[in-house]
Design a protein around this motif. Structure first.
Motif, PDB file in Angstrom:
ATOM      1  N   MET A  74      23.302  -3.031 -15.787  1.00 47.80           N
ATOM      2  CA  MET A  74      23.072  -1.817 -15.024  1.00 47.80           C
ATOM      3  C   MET A  74      23.215  -0.585 -15.890  1.00 47.80           C
ATOM      4  N   SER A  75      24.202  -0.580 -16.772  1.00 53.30           N
ATOM      5  CA  SER A  75      24.425   0.613 -17.585  1.00 53.30           C
ATOM      6  C   SER A  75      23.292   0.830 -18.584  1.00 53.30           C
ATOM      7  N   HIS A  76      22.661  -0.266 -19.069  1.00 48.04           N
ATOM      8  CA  HIS A  76      21.542  -0.105 -19.988  1.00 48.04           C
ATOM      9  C   HIS A  76      20.330   0.480 -19.273  1.00 48.04           C
ATOM     10  N   LEU A  77      20.153   0.152 -17.993  1.00 51.39           N
ATOM     11  CA  LEU A  77      19.055   0.742 -17.231  1.00 51.39           C
ATOM     12  C   LEU A  77      19.278   2.240 -17.052  1.00 51.39           C
ATOM     13  N   LEU A  78      20.511   2.633 -16.756  1.00 51.06           N
ATOM     14  CA  LEU A  78      20.820   4.056 -16.616  1.00 51.06           C
ATOM     15  C   LEU A  78      20.664   4.778 -17.951  1.00 51.06           C
ATOM     16  N   LEU A  79      21.048   4.123 -19.032  1.00 46.72           N
ATOM     17  CA  LEU A  79      20.915   4.726 -20.352  1.00 46.72           C
ATOM     18  C   LEU A  79      19.445   4.931 -20.716  1.00 46.72           C
ATOM     19  N   SER A  80      18.616   3.926 -20.473  1.00 44.40           N
ATOM     20  CA  SER A  80      17.197   4.063 -20.800  1.00 44.40           C
ATOM     21  C   SER A  80      16.541   5.129 -19.922  1.00 44.40           C
ATOM     22  N   ASN A  81      16.940   5.214 -18.666  1.00 48.32           N
ATOM     23  CA  ASN A  81      16.439   6.261 -17.778  1.00 48.32           C
ATOM     24  C   ASN A  81      16.867   7.635 -18.288  1.00 48.32           C
ATOM     25  N   PHE A  82      18.114   7.757 -18.715  1.00 48.54           N
ATOM     26  CA  PHE A  82      18.620   9.017 -19.255  1.00 48.54           C
ATOM     27  C   PHE A  82      17.832   9.428 -20.498  1.00 48.54           C
ATOM     28  N   ILE A  83      17.566   8.490 -21.387  1.00 50.22           N
ATOM     29  CA  ILE A  83      16.854   8.807 -22.626  1.00 50.22           C
ATOM     30  C   ILE A  83      15.431   9.237 -22.335  1.00 50.22           C
ATOM     31  N   CYS A  84      14.753   8.573 -21.412  1.00 51.61           N
ATOM     32  CA  CYS A  84      13.399   8.984 -21.037  1.00 51.61           C
ATOM     33  C   CYS A  84      13.398  10.387 -20.445  1.00 51.61           C
ATOM     34  N   CYS A  85      14.347  10.650 -19.546  1.00 49.31           N
ATOM     35  CA  CYS A  85      14.453  11.986 -18.940  1.00 49.31           C
ATOM     36  C   CYS A  85      14.730  13.046 -19.994  1.00 49.31           C
ATOM     37  N   PHE A  86      15.644  12.739 -20.928  1.00 51.73           N
ATOM     38  CA  PHE A  86      15.980  13.710 -21.964  1.00 51.73           C
ATOM     39  C   PHE A  86      14.782  13.983 -22.866  1.00 51.73           C
ATOM     40  N   ASN A  87      14.150  12.925 -23.384  1.00 51.93           N
ATOM     41  CA  ASN A  87      13.020  13.111 -24.301  1.00 51.93           C
ATOM     42  C   ASN A  87      11.887  13.888 -23.638  1.00 51.93           C
ATOM     43  N   ASN A  88      11.576  13.579 -22.381  1.00 47.54           N
ATOM     44  CA  ASN A  88      10.515  14.296 -21.676  1.00 47.54           C
ATOM     45  C   ASN A  88      10.903  15.746 -21.414  1.00 47.54           C
ATOM     46  N   SER A  89      12.143  15.989 -21.016  1.00 43.01           N
ATOM     47  CA  SER A  89      12.603  17.354 -20.757  1.00 43.01           C
ATOM     48  C   SER A  89      12.617  18.182 -22.038  1.00 43.01           C
ATOM     49  N   TYR A  90      12.993  17.560 -23.132  1.00 44.39           N
ATOM     50  CA  TYR A  90      13.045  18.281 -24.406  1.00 44.39           C
ATOM     51  C   TYR A  90      11.647  18.664 -24.873  1.00 44.39           C
ATOM     52  N   LYS A  91      10.685  17.784 -24.662  1.00 43.76           N
ATOM     53  CA  LYS A  91       9.314  18.064 -25.093  1.00 43.76           C
ATOM     54  C   LYS A  91       8.700  19.235 -24.339  1.00 43.76           C
ATOM     55  N   ILE A  92       9.009  19.361 -23.047  1.00 45.04           N
ATOM     56  CA  ILE A  92       8.431  20.447 -22.252  1.00 45.04           C
ATOM     57  C   ILE A  92       9.357  21.656 -22.161  1.00 45.04           C
ATOM     58  N   LYS A  93      10.439  21.636 -22.947  1.00 40.53           N
ATOM     59  CA  LYS A  93      11.399  22.756 -23.041  1.00 40.53           C
ATOM     60  C   LYS A  93      12.076  23.072 -21.707  1.00 40.53           C
ATOM     61  N   LYS A  94      12.360  22.042 -20.952  1.00 39.02           N
ATOM     62  CA  LYS A  94      13.080  22.204 -19.693  1.00 39.02           C
ATOM     63  C   LYS A  94      14.567  22.304 -20.016  1.00 39.02           C
ATOM     64  N   LYS A  95      15.270  23.276 -19.427  1.00 31.68           N
ATOM     65  CA  LYS A  95      16.669  23.512 -19.789  1.00 31.68           C
ATOM     66  C   LYS A  95      17.633  22.536 -19.117  1.00 31.68           C
ATOM     67  N   VAL A  96      17.344  22.158 -17.870  1.00 33.18           N
ATOM     68  CA  VAL A  96      18.250  21.306 -17.102  1.00 33.18           C
ATOM     69  C   VAL A  96      17.453  20.144 -16.517  1.00 33.18           C
ATOM     70  N   PHE A  97      18.032  18.947 -16.566  1.00 35.29           N
ATOM     71  CA  PHE A  97      17.408  17.817 -15.897  1.00 35.29           C
ATOM     72  C   PHE A  97      18.466  17.029 -15.138  1.00 35.29           C
ATOM     73  N   LYS A  98      18.024  16.309 -14.108  1.00 31.48           N
ATOM     74  CA  LYS A  98      18.926  15.512 -13.278  1.00 31.48           C
ATOM     75  C   LYS A  98      18.759  14.043 -13.622  1.00 31.48           C
ATOM     76  N   VAL A  99      19.879  13.331 -13.583  1.00 31.99           N
ATOM     77  CA  VAL A  99      19.844  11.902 -13.898  1.00 31.99           C
ATOM     78  C   VAL A  99      20.996  11.208 -13.182  1.00 31.99           C
ATOM     79  N   LYS A 100      20.791   9.931 -12.793  1.00 32.69           N
ATOM     80  CA  LYS A 100      21.883   9.134 -12.231  1.00 32.69           C
ATOM     81  C   LYS A 100      22.894   8.871 -13.326  1.00 32.69           C
TER      82      LYS A 100
END
Length: 125
Positions: A1-27
């Motif tokens: 379960m924790s690896h799924l949350l980690l991979s979700n977090f990394i996808c959210c971070f990488n996508n947010s960083y590319k579009i210069k979004k300051k804040v993102f939400k994640v489980k």
């Protein structure tokens, strides 16, 4: 379960960083919060406990390029010995019996472990 949350977090971070979004939400989980606290360019803003455990994460844009990559997956675990840890892997996280450590901390404590995450950081000039 924790690896799924980690991979979700990394996808959210990488996508947010590319579009210069300051804040993102994640489980989140306790495991994920330990990892976020180790990353110098992220800060936890708020925790929400309504139905789902969600946090707001603030990105610090003082770095030119930041990229996160999962090394160890639930299907294929990658372990790293103390001899294999290099100082240039400073921005890597290792899960050990002493907790989640950066490579530099693992060298100081003389322990190896599961290589969780590689972080590529390029400081802006």
């Amino acid at each position: 379960m924790s690896h799924l949350l980690l991979s979700n977090f990394i996808c959210c971070f990488n996508n947010s960083y590319k579009i210069k979004k300051k804040v993102f939400k994640v489980k989140f989980s306790k495991y994920l919060i330990k990892i976020i606290k180790k990353l110098i360019f992220l800060k936890i803003l708020k925790k929400f406990f309504v139905k789902k455990y969600i946090i707001n994460v603030l990105i610090n844009y003082n770095y030119k390029n930041v990229f996160l990559k999962i090394i160890s997956k639930s299907s294929l675990r990658k372990f790293i010995k103390l001899k294999e840890i290099k100082n240039d892997l400073y921005f890597s996280l290792i899960s050990t019996n002493k907790g989640i450590l950066t490579c530099k901390e693992a060298i100081k404590k003389n322990i190896g472990g599961e290589h969780i995450l590689y972080i590529y950081v390029q400081k802006s000039l």
